[in-house]
Every structure is written in structure tokens, then in C-alpha cells.
Motif scaffolding. Structure first.
Motif, short mmCIF file in Angstrom:
data_model
loop_
_atom_site.label_atom_id
_atom_site.label_comp_id
_atom_site.label_asym_id
_atom_site.label_seq_id
_atom_site.Cartn_x
_atom_site.Cartn_y
_atom_site.Cartn_z
N ALA A 821 -11.19 -4.07 -43.14
CA ALA A 821 -12.59 -4.09 -42.70
C ALA A 821 -12.79 -3.26 -41.44
CB ALA A 821 -13.04 -5.53 -42.46
N THR A 822 -11.85 -3.36 -40.50
CA THR A 822 -11.93 -2.58 -39.27
C THR A 822 -11.89 -1.10 -39.57
OG1 THR A 822 -10.90 -4.35 -38.00
CG2 THR A 822 -10.84 -2.14 -37.04
N PHE A 827 -12.81 3.14 -36.78
CA PHE A 827 -11.84 2.63 -35.80
C PHE A 827 -11.54 3.69 -34.77
CE2 PHE A 827 -7.27 1.77 -34.73
CZ PHE A 827 -7.51 0.61 -34.00
N ARG A 828 -11.73 3.34 -33.48
CA ARG A 828 -11.44 4.25 -32.36
C ARG A 828 -12.13 5.60 -32.53
NH1 ARG A 828 -4.98 3.09 -31.08
NH2 ARG A 828 -5.29 0.97 -30.32
N GLY A 829 -13.40 5.53 -32.86
CA GLY A 829 -14.21 6.74 -32.93
C GLY A 829 -14.20 7.44 -34.27
N SER A 830 -13.40 6.97 -35.22
CA SER A 830 -13.38 7.62 -36.53
C SER A 830 -14.64 7.24 -37.31
CB SER A 830 -12.14 7.20 -37.32
OG SER A 830 -12.13 5.80 -37.51
N ALA A 831 -14.99 8.06 -38.29
CA ALA A 831 -16.20 7.83 -39.06
C ALA A 831 -16.06 6.59 -39.95
CB ALA A 831 -16.50 9.05 -39.92
N ALA A 832 -17.16 5.90 -40.16
CA ALA A 832 -17.15 4.75 -41.07
C ALA A 832 -16.91 5.23 -42.49
CB ALA A 832 -18.47 4.00 -40.97
N LEU A 833 -16.18 4.42 -43.26
CA LEU A 833 -15.86 4.76 -44.64
C LEU A 833 -16.79 4.01 -45.60
CD1 LEU A 833 -11.96 4.63 -44.31
CD2 LEU A 833 -13.50 6.59 -44.00
N ASP A 834 -16.77 4.40 -46.86
CA ASP A 834 -17.75 3.94 -47.84
C ASP A 834 -17.39 2.55 -48.37
OD1 ASP A 834 -19.66 3.64 -49.78
OD2 ASP A 834 -19.50 5.70 -50.52
#
Length: 891
Positions: A821-822, A827-834
Motif C-alpha cells: 500500500a505504501t 514512497f519517498r517522492g516516487s509517483a503513485a502507482l495504479d
């Protein structure tokens, strides 16, 4: 059912005979059975015995019945099936379907004896025919019905199937889509619910009871139960029955049930060996509605003879339309003022209240009842189920759901006879009242071979049971003490709105311990807007200080629940403090728990009223944490079941059938077969190209025209990632050849056989997730989600649930795998995933697993989740031939 004039001890049905037991709306049971040619004369006699009107409506005239009866008696094969029901030795209902020329379509018809109509028999027969036919590939029933045949038309309209009518001139063709749907299952579940309630009333609230085998002899089981019934103030009529006659508990015993002027609703049997069968047959002949079968004494028979006798006993019960608790039950209890039934062995005196208690084990059940009495908890009902040959925990949950007196349910369970039904029923009950469970027969750690999938390796002890109970909204406890602490809370206190806790104490040290206990259980002790929290009153505080402080903290908007602590100091008065806390919190919408201790660390005498009082702050925090857990479960949305139009169930079945034709014992699908199976349910897969030599690999990469991944090819369930035999982003011939050599070296160095490699197009970067399933031998398929790729199975990173039915359940599973879920959320500035794409993949996969139960172990690993979309990069699916288990009890 009408009472039989003569009942003999029956034999259990032959195991190869198709048998289905159903519950009717009046609570009676009915046994449906496939006939044999020997039943021909009885079927014809049934048709000939119908009233002229019933015969006319069934046969559209008054023609001969011998040809129809012969066809019914000789129905065999997938295209034709007949079910009959007998009572009192005669056939009382016949239902059949016969295949038509149109593939997947059959004509259905049924008839019910005039005396037995309007009891729901036709509906139950239609349900069973439809389920069996659908399992045999039939998707539609047609029925030719006369327009004035209101009862049959009503059955079709209310069954829950999609119905289409056509025709005129007094005759209609009714078509039913019998494909199982949630709507159909829900309608059947409603009928089961109300029928189960009606069937248990003669057991839990009988108007009359007979105790067979009761005697004045010391140690006599029947006499002990009879004494408890009388001593408990039973509001109905109770009679001892003993073949020797005599006086039992100052009452003249009847020598047989046949001597009684009015048939008792509940017959309690305390006998051994074949006498149990004889008394059960006598009860059926007398017109009883239910049996409670007790052990005759401390020694209980076991072995094959006992199992055979139990089957014979159930046959008697079913043939007479009865319900039965037992054998080897230690009794039932109902404290309702209008019933006051104590048909148990217990000497404990329990207070009437809101807890219902159930256990298959008699000793544990009596122990639970004794603990409730010792804590002065209020009990609404109790049942010791013994061998559960008939009445089960599921039946009792149905009854207790509608019982207004029951506020919570306490269960000891060892196994789930029908996990799907338990989950469905418990989920309904849990939305209205808490279910608290201690689960016996915990499993040892699984011993997993190297051939196990990543999903199976990650499945921890009892995870499947935890998954089932969570989805059903059931609170599981690891000890009896924890369970009864919670039971005490749920009987007396409302649920908290959240996890914010106020602390009121006479000691700063105790307040600190309480705050620490909250922190370790996910509870929050935060500053309030109006009062200090924790609020320490001082060691000399007494009832007045607590009376003033409790409402103050409960009135603060920043507090959801309150813990109150008091330790007696010199001439303190713990009883008065406890009463003050209870009085100050009475009627408040927020829960209160306490730890009020007298000198020597003892709790004040329990009164059965007021706030729950525990020895330790940790117990207070643990109870509130479970209450918050229940509140959060109730606050989750129900969600919506998925509706996908591109699923191809026949194609999925064809893949499995083709594999089992080649591998009758089952095994792992080839990668091509696994890809084909997933494609039938629209699950996105990155195509894999098998290459046995480097020249083929170079050619495939050139055809793809893009950077590729090169993976060592292993026989399932092994993964190339297990030994890091994966090369990524190879973009020319030189890179392909050097990558091939390096993979071959790594495989040989690991002691593995080199059989070639797989070429795949590269995909966009993202997070790798494991989505897998393992079919638990008792509970069915369990879906797991965790880190994928080389991280699969790392530590305790995977979470499990039963197959999700709705989008909300799929989201719950994702959220329970916190690492996944994280990563999805960014996480740490990475883009959200689908997340939505992963949820859809999981739901499609769950639908596939329901469609093909032969899939028993799977890895979709890795599933690459990207900023837009997700795709399966590798997979392993193991197949086992399905071992059909013929269901007898259908509810």
C-alpha cells in the motif's frame, strides 16, 4: 409433517445415491433423493393420488401416469434427473428436468402432494435441480405451465432467477436462467435464514419437553437434566419417560412417548447404543419436532460403530422432518422469562442477559458457561452441539441474529463445516452484534518443500482462518481470559467512535502504564481541549472526585473512550468508587472500562452491573483496542461486486480439461497454458517467448524491436529470480549473446539444469507485487498480496484474505499489506502507482479461481504496477483434479 403411524430404525442412504436435505419454511426438514427403478410403483401411486385439479395442472389433462412415472424412476445421465421426497413411507413430491435438443436447455416440472403444498417444497426442489443442472452445463430451464396454475408460476417468479414468459390460450412457456448469480444466492440465503429460525424454535423455546431415559438412579444423565429443567422454572410442560416407569423428580414417568396425550415438541434422549435409534424412531412416530441427544454417561462410544449409528440416527431425523442437537450434546439453555429452559448438566446459575454461547465440545461449553456465571455476565442462550450431526453453529447464528435479547455471541469453534456459509451468515450477524471466537485445533507450521510457490511459502500459521474470520467481522481471541474480558465489555458498553482514549487515575505511575499499553495497541492518548489527559486525581481520591471527573472527560470532544484506575490506599472504599464510576458513566454514548483494585490487588465483588472492571491496565487497553477494531470494521463500505462483460468461463474450463486429459494426476501448467487461462478472464499478461538456443533468442529480440528481458527458463514452480537469473534492458545482438552466456553460467553454478531462456519486452518501471492464491484444504482458496520479484515472501510482508467479492474487500487486502500500500501511494517522492488497476486484476483473478476450483496454488509474480496499468510478468499455476464432495445438508 404428519406423524408416522409406525417408524422403524432406518439405514443410512447408500453413498452413491444423490441425496439433498433441505429446510422448509415451517422449519421441517425434507430429504430429496434420486430414485431408482424400484421406486416406480411409489412414484406412480403418488401421481395417481393427486387431486383431480393437481393432476390436471401437472399433466395438462387426465392422461395416464405410468409412462411419466417410468421416465422419472429411470432418469439417468447429465441430461435428465429426478428428485423425489418420501414421508411416512410414501412419495410426497417429485421434481425432474429433461434435456431438450437446444444445447444447455432442459424442461423442468414438479408436483407436490396436496396435503404438503404451500410449505415451500416446490421452491426447494427447483433450487436443487437448478444447482445440479448448472453444474452439469445446463443454463436454462423451460416449463410448460397452465396460466391458471398460480402456485407453480409463483414458485418461478419468487425463486430469484431471471424469468421470461411467453404464450397464450391458457398455456405459458416460462424460461428461467439458472446460472448461479449473487441475486439468486441471496434469495436462497433469505429462505434458509427464516427456515432455520423456524426449525430451531422447538429446540430453544419449546412449549413441551419429554426426557427419555430419565431415572431416579444417582448419576443418571436424564434425571440430572430433568432436575435442571424443573429447578430452572421451565414455563412449558416437562415429562419423564422411562420404560420401567416409576417416579422421577416427584413426577410419574410415562413408559413410552406413545402414552402422552400431546406429542412433546422437544424430546431429550439420554440413552446408549441402539436404544438411541429406537427412542428417536419413537419420537418421530409420536410427532415430535426436535431431538436433543445426550451422552448416556461419562463413557462415550467411538469408532466405526458409532459413526454408522450416527448416520442411521440422522436418517430417522431427516425422514421425519425433525431437527436434532447432538449426539453427545451436553444440553441447551434459554434464560428468556417466557421460556426458562435449562436442559443442561451444568450446576452454574447464570444471570439472564445478552450473551449467547455455543461450543461443539460439551466440556468447553460448560466451562464457558461457568466462566460467564463467575463473572456475573448475562446469558441469553447456550448450546452444546456435540457431534453436530444436524444443528450447527451456522444454524444458531441465524437464530441469534434475529433474537432481540442477544447482544453478542461467544463461540468456541474447531472447524467450519461450510466456510462459505459461515462467512456469509457471520457477516450478516456481525453487522448487528459482535461475534467473539476462540478457535481450537490450531495448525502447526507447514512444512514446505522447495517446490512450493512463493505464495504458499508466505502463508503463515492460521492465516487462512484469520482471513475468514476478519472478512466475516468475527473477533478472534487467543485465550479464554481475553475473550471474556471482551464479552464483559460488549455486553455492557457502546462502541467507541475512534481510538482516542482518556485516562483517569489516582496514580501517575498507573496512568503511565495505561498510556504505554494504549500505545502498543494502536490507541491514542492525546491532549484534550477541555481537560488534562491523563488526569491524575491523587492517591487519596474517593467516590466524589471520580463522580465529578468521569463526566468531565467523557464530555470532551477529543475523547472516544475512557479508562479509569483506582488503587485502594489506607481507608479507601473500592466498592464505592466502582459504583461512582458506573453511576457517572451510565447512559453515556462513550465506553468506559476500569481497573478498580482493593487492598492486596483484588477486584471488588462483582455485581453483574456497571462498567467492566479488570486487574491490569493492559486488559483495559486490549478490550478498547478490540472495540475500536469492531468499530472500524463496521465503518468500512460494503463495496460493489465487479461486473465484467469479457469473461470467458467455458474457455477457462477448456484449458483445465485439456491439461487434465494430458496430466490426470494434475501438476503445474506450462507457461503458455497459464497465459491462456489468465487471458480468459482479461488479466493482462506480458507475452513470454521460449527459446531453446541463443540464435532463436536473438531472432525473437530482433522481431520485437525493443529492449528485452532475458530470463532463465525453469520448470514450475521455480522462478528465475530465485537465483537472480534475469538480465534486463538488452538492446542489441551482442548484449543478447553475452546475456545468454551469463545466465547459463549462473544456472549451472546454482546446480540447476539449463533448458533455455525466455524473452520478454521490457515494461515501464514501477513496483513489483506478488498476487497469489493457495487453496486451503478446509477453507478453500485464500488470496495473498505482498512484495513481488526477489522480495516475494520476504519476512511477513504478505497479507491474506478469502477471495474478495467486492472492490472494498480487494482494497482491504491491499491496505493490509502495508508495504504494498505504501509503495502504491508513492514512497519517498516516487509517483503513485495504479491501485485501481491492481484491484481490478485481483478481482478478475478471484473470479477465475471461483470458476476453476481445480487451481490450487498460484503465483502471479511479479505483477508490475505502473503509474498507469499493471501487467503480469511471470506466473505459476498448479492444478489438481477436483474431488467432488456431494453435499447432503444444503443450508
Amino acid at each position: 409433517m404428519t406423524s408416522a403411524s409406525h417408524v422403524t430404525v432406518a439405514s443410512a442412504p447408500e453413498p452413491q445415491t444423490l441425496v439433498r436435505d433441505v429446510l422448509l419454511r415451517d422449519g421441517a426438514t425434507l430429504r430429496l433423493q434420486a430414485p431408482t427403478p424400484a421406486d416406480l410403483d411409489d412414484i406412480k401411486a403418488f401421481y395417481d393420488g393427486l387431486s383431480p385439479e393437481s393432476r390436471y395442472l401437472r399433466f395438462h389433462g387426465f392422461g395416464r401416469t405410468d409412462a411419466v412415472a417410468r421416465a422419472d424412476a429411470e432418469a439417468t445421465g447429465a441430461d435428465r434427473l429426478t428428485l423425489i421426497s418420501r414421508h411416512d413411507g410414501r412419495v410426497v413430491a417429485v421434481a425432474c428436468y429433461a434435456g431438450l435438443r437446444e444445447p444447455g436447455v432442459a424442461e423442468v416440472a414438479f408436483a407436490v402432494a396436496d396435503d404438503d403444498q404451500r410449505r415451500g417444497i416446490g421452491m426447494r426442489m427447483l433450487e436443487q435441480l437448478a444447482e445440479i443442472a448448472a453444474d452439469r452445463g445446463i443454463h436454462r430451464f423451460d416449463a410448460e405451465v397452465m396460466a391458471k396454475n398460480g402456485p407453480m408460476l409463483g414458485v418461478f417468479e419468487h425463486a430469484g432467477f431471471a424469468v421470461r414468459r411467453r404464450g397464450s390460450s391458457g398455456e405459458l412457456t416460462v424460461s428461467l436462467d439458472i446460472t448461479p448469480t449473487e441475486a439468486v444466492l441471496e434469495r436462497i440465503g433469505e429462505r434458509d435464514h427464516f427456515a432455520a429460525i423456524a426449525s430451531l424454535r422447538p429446540i430453544l423455546a419449546p412449549s413441551s419437553v419429554a426426557v427419555v431415559g430419565a431415572a431416579a438412579t444417582p448419576g443418571n444423565v436424564g434425571g440430572a437434566v430433568l432436575g435442571n429443567i424443573i429447578g430452572g422454572g421451565f414455563k412449558g410442560v416437562v415429562t419423564p419417560v422411562n420404560r420401567a416407569g416409576g417416579v422421577v423428580c416427584s413426577m410419574q414417568a410415562a413408559r413410552s412417548l406413545a402414552e402422552l396425550e400431546v406429542a412433546p415438541e422437544l424430546v431429550i434422549i439420554a440413552a446408549a447404543g441402539d436404544e438411541v435409534l429406537e427412542f428417536a424412531a419413537e419420537a418421530a412416530a409420536a410427532g415430535a419436532r426436535a431431538l436433543l441427544v445426550l451422552p448416556a454417561g461419562p463413557e462415550q462410544e467411538g469408532g466405526e460403530a458409532s459413526l454408522v449409528r450416527e448416520a442411521q440416527l440422522l436418517e430417522i431425523v431427516r425422514s421425519a422432518g425433525l431437527r436434532m442437537v447432538g449426539p453427545s450434546s451436553l444440553g441447551v439453555l434459554n434464560t428468556a422469562a417466557e421460556v426458562s429452559l435449562n436442559a443442561t448438566f451444568t450446576g452454574a446459575s447464570v444471570r439472564a442477559g445478552g450473551l449467547a454461547i455455543c461450543s461443539p465440545s460439551g466440556a468447553i461449553g460448560i466451562g464457558l458457561l461457568g466462566h460467564a456465571a463467575a463473572r456475573q455476565l448475562g446469558v441469553s442462550m447456550f448450546a452444546s452441539l456435540g457431534n453436530r450431526a444436524d444443528v450447527s453453529t451456522n444454524d444458531l447464528l441465524e437464530y441469534w441474529e434475529q433474537d432481540a435479547r442477544t447482544a453478542g455471541v461467544v463461540l468456541y469453534v474447531e472447524s467450519f463445516g461450510s466456510p462459505e456459509r459461515f462467512t456469509r451468515i457471520a457477516r450478516h450477524v456481525s453487522r448487528r452484534k459482535p461475534i467473539l471466537v476462540v478457535k481450537g485445533r490450531r495448525r502447526a507450521e507447514r512444512v514446505l518443500s522447495e517446490a512450493s510457490s512463493h505464495t504458499a511459502a508466505a502463508l503463515r500459521v492460521d492465516a487462512a482462518v484469520d482471513a475468514l474470520l476478519y472478512q466475516a467481522g468475527v473477533l478472534r481471541f487467543r485465550s479464554g481470559e481475553e475473550l471474556f474480558d471482551a464479552a464483559e465489555f460488549f455486553e455492557r458498553q457502546p462502541l467507541p467512535a475512534g481510538r482516542r482514549v482518556g485516562i483517569l487515575s489516582s496514580s501517575a505511575g498507573v496512568a503511565t502504564l495505561a498510556a504505554d499499553a494504549c500505545a502498543t495497541r494502536g490507541l491514542e492518548v492525546s491532549a484534550t481541549s477541555e481537560a488534562q489527559n491523563p488526569l491524575v486525581l491523587g492517591i487519596s481520591a474517593g467516590p466524589d472526585e471520580y463522580s465529578a471527573s468521569v463526566p468531565k472527560l467523557l464530555g470532551d470532544a477529543g475523547i472516544d473512550a475512557l479508562m479509569v484506575f483506582y488503587v485502594e490506599f489506607y481507608d479507601g472504599d473500592p466498592e464505592a468508587v466502582q459504583e461512582a464510576i458506573s453511576a457517572a458513566s451510565a447512559g453515556q454514548p462513550k465506553p468506559v472500562v476500569a481497573s478498580v483494585l482493593g487492598s492486596g490487588g483484588r477486584l471488588p465483588t462483582r455485581t453483574g452491573l456497571g462498567v467492566p472492571n479488570f486487574l491490569f491496565p493492559e486488559s483495559c487497553a486490549a478490550v478498547l483496542a478490540r472495540a475500536a477494531e469492531r468499530r472500524e470494521w463496521l465503518s468500512r463500505p460494503l463495496g460493489e461486486p465487479p461486473r465484467y462483460s469479457d469473461l470467458d468461463a467455458p474457455a477457462a474450463r477448456a484449458v483445465i480439461s485439456s491439461f487434465l486429459d494430458r496430466e490426470p494426476a494434475g501438476g503445474w501448467l506450462t507457461l503458455a497454458e497459464a497465459e491462456a487461462l489468465l487471458a480468459t478472464h482479461g488479466i493482462p499478461v506480458r507475452a513470454s517467448h521460449h527459446c531453446r538456443d541463443v540464435e532463436r533468442a536473438v531472432a525473437v529480440a530482433a522481431e520485437l524491436g525493443a529492449p528485452v528481458a532475458l530470463k532463465a527458463d525453469f520448470a514450475a514452480p521455480a522462478h528465475a529470480s530465485d537465483i537472480d537469473a534475469v538480465m534486463l534492458a538488452l538492446d542489441d545482438e551482442s548484449a543478447m549473446r553475452s546475456g545468454w552466456r551469463e545466465l547459463e553460467r549462473r544456472v549451472h553454478a546454482a546446480g540447476r539444469e539449463w533448458i533455455g531462456a525466455i524473452v520478454q519486452c521490457m515494461v515501464a518501471p514501477g513496483g513489483d507485487v506478488l498476487v497469489g492464491a493457495v487453496r486451503d484444504p478446509d477453507l478453500g482458496p485464500v488470496l495473498g498480496v505482498g512484495f513481488g520479484g526477489r522480495r516475494a515472501g520476504l519476512g511477513r510482508t504478505a497479507s491474506f484474505r478469502l477471495l474478495p467479492v467486492t472492490d472494498a474487500e480487494a482494497d482491504e487486502l491491499i491496505d493490509s499489506a502495508e508495504g504494498v500500500a505504501t509503495e502504491l501511494d508513492g514512497f519517498r517522492g516516487s509517483a503513485a502507482l495504479d491501485r485501481q488497476a491492481l484491484r481490478e486484476l485481483m478481482l478478475r483473478f478471484a473470479l477465475l479461481l471461483r470458476e476453476v476450483p481445480e487451481v490450487v496454488e498460484t503465483d502471479l509474480n511479479p505483477v508490475r504496477c505502473m503509474t498507469s496499468g499493471c501487467v503480469v510478468l511471470d506466473m505459476r499455476l498448479r492444478i489438481e483434479r477436483r474431488r467432488p464432495v456431494e453435499r447432503v445438508q444444503t443450508w
